[in-house]
Design a protein around this motif. Structure first.
Motif, PDB file in Angstrom:
ATOM      1  N   LEU A   1       0.834  -1.200   0.000  1.00  0.00           N
ATOM      2  CA  LEU A   1       0.000   0.000   0.000  1.00  0.00           C
ATOM      3  C   LEU A   1       0.874   1.257   0.000  1.00  0.00           C
ATOM      4  N   LEU A   2       1.947   1.240   0.786  1.00  0.00           N
ATOM      5  CA  LEU A   2       2.900   2.347   0.777  1.00  0.00           C
ATOM      6  C   LEU A   2       3.532   2.487  -0.607  1.00  0.00           C
ATOM      7  N   GLY A   3       3.920   1.364  -1.193  1.00  0.00           N
ATOM      8  CA  GLY A   3       4.522   1.409  -2.524  1.00  0.00           C
ATOM      9  C   GLY A   3       3.574   1.979  -3.562  1.00  0.00           C
ATOM     10  N   ASN A   4       2.315   1.546  -3.515  1.00  0.00           N
ATOM     11  CA  ASN A   4       1.333   2.063  -4.471  1.00  0.00           C
ATOM     12  C   ASN A   4       1.115   3.560  -4.293  1.00  0.00           C
ATOM     13  N   ALA A   5       1.143   4.021  -3.034  1.00  0.00           N
ATOM     14  CA  ALA A   5       0.988   5.459  -2.771  1.00  0.00           C
ATOM     15  C   ALA A   5       2.161   6.244  -3.358  1.00  0.00           C
ATOM     16  N   LEU A   6       3.360   5.698  -3.229  1.00  0.00           N
ATOM     17  CA  LEU A   6       4.540   6.356  -3.800  1.00  0.00           C
ATOM     18  C   LEU A   6       4.457   6.395  -5.320  1.00  0.00           C
ATOM     19  N   ILE A   7       3.989   5.310  -5.934  1.00  0.00           N
ATOM     20  CA  ILE A   7       3.830   5.278  -7.388  1.00  0.00           C
ATOM     21  C   ILE A   7       2.809   6.317  -7.831  1.00  0.00           C
ATOM     22  N   PHE A   8       1.713   6.409  -7.097  1.00  0.00           N
ATOM     23  CA  PHE A   8       0.705   7.410  -7.458  1.00  0.00           C
ATOM     24  C   PHE A   8       1.269   8.821  -7.279  1.00  0.00           C
ATOM     25  N   GLY A   9       2.101   9.009  -6.260  1.00  0.00           N
ATOM     26  CA  GLY A   9       2.776  10.290  -6.098  1.00  0.00           C
ATOM     27  C   GLY A   9       3.639  10.631  -7.300  1.00  0.00           C
TER      28      GLY A   9
END
Length: 291
Positions: A151-159
């Motif tokens: 979930l953290l990784g996906n948030a960074l990708i969306f960032g």
């Protein structure tokens, strides 16, 4: 082969290279810190862009102070921010999930313009944004059992995608738009300066450089960054704007397939639902724009 069909091939290949950046970034994330890798990417790409400018006799632009600040912000967001967040995110999430999220870029760019510029959205654009959001939800909501911090990784990708959306938005603020090749060269030069400064905090001189990660950086710099640029603009000049925008849908599909074929990541039903939503959103958005 007609000129239009040639354009289709160029655009498709360009978007395949964009999808491949996810696999390259996954390999980079395993061996290099993000800003160091970003600085190396631009250190390799910059001489190639300078050589292309010399070969094509493209004049080196001289932006005024205001445009120079806009270019610096673009480099910080779209060049450095995007690459560093992409690499950071791929430490925690799968390349397949990241590739699908990256496919939302056209829709996120539209959403950024609505929020920041106050543009009045068309109903079709709102529908595209909703579909893209649904696609990201299917990717992010369930997470990746093999990567508990996905979930953290996906948030960074969306960032990273938001950073690229800001890059597109800032491009509209230039008083004197630059030629594509000149702008790419500027972005590489400024991106190198910004990333190199940030990389000092990663103490790269104390890092044992992994050959696989270095090879992935070289690939990222030469193929998606330089060759992808040439392919995209060679294709875009042969087709309409609407046709070109449709080919952005190739990127998440290629990322999903390459993640499965190169990295051996499984393709799950939630990823198929997610990519279907993203592809539908890109198609709807492309139909709302004039050719």
């Amino acid at each position: 082969m007609t000129r239009r069909i040639q354009g289709y091939w160029y655009l498709a290949l360009a978007m395949v290279t964009v999808g491949s950046t996810v696999v390259a970034s996954k390999l980079i994330a395993a061996g290099l810190p993000p800003f160091t890798a970003t600085a190396l990417r631009f250190a390799v790409a910059l001489p190639l862009f300078v050589a292309l400018m010399a070969l094509t006799r493209t004049p080196w632009p001289r932006p005024d102070r205001r445009d120079g600040l806009v270019l610096l912000l673009q480099a910080g967001a779209g060049s450095v921010g995007y690459t560093a967040l992409l690499i950071s995110g791929l430490r925690y999430t799968s390349a397949a999930d990241a590739g699908i999220i990256i496919g939302t870029l056209p829709v996120v760019s539209t959403a950024v313009a609505i929020v920041v510029l106050g543009e009045r959205p068309r109903p079709a654009a709102l529908g595209a944004i909703g579909l893209a959001a649904a696609g990201v939800f299917f990717i992010a909501a369930q997470g990746n059992p093999g990567q508990p911090r996905s979930l953290l990784g996906n948030a960074l990708i969306f960032g990273a995608i938001v950073c690229e959306g800001l890059f597109i938005l800032l491009n509209k603020r230039l008083r004197q738009p630059l030629r594509p090749l000149a702008q790419s060269t500027w972005m590489s030069a400024l991106g190198l300066a910004v990333a190199a400064a940030a990389a000092m905090f990663e103490t790269p001189w104390s890092i044992a450089l992994a050959p696989g990660a270095l090879a992935a950086v070289a690939y990222y710099a030469v193929i998606p960054t330089v060759a992808g640029f040439l392919l995209w603009y060679a294709g875009a000049e042969r087709v309409t704007g609407t046709e070109a925008s449709l080919f952005t849908a190739v990127a998440p599909v290629s990322a999903l397939l390459l993640a499965a074929g190169v990295l051996g990541e499984p393709v799950t039903p939630r990823q198929l639902i997610g990519v279907a939503c993203v592809l539908a959103s890109v198609f709807i958005l492309s139909r709302t724009r004039p050719a």
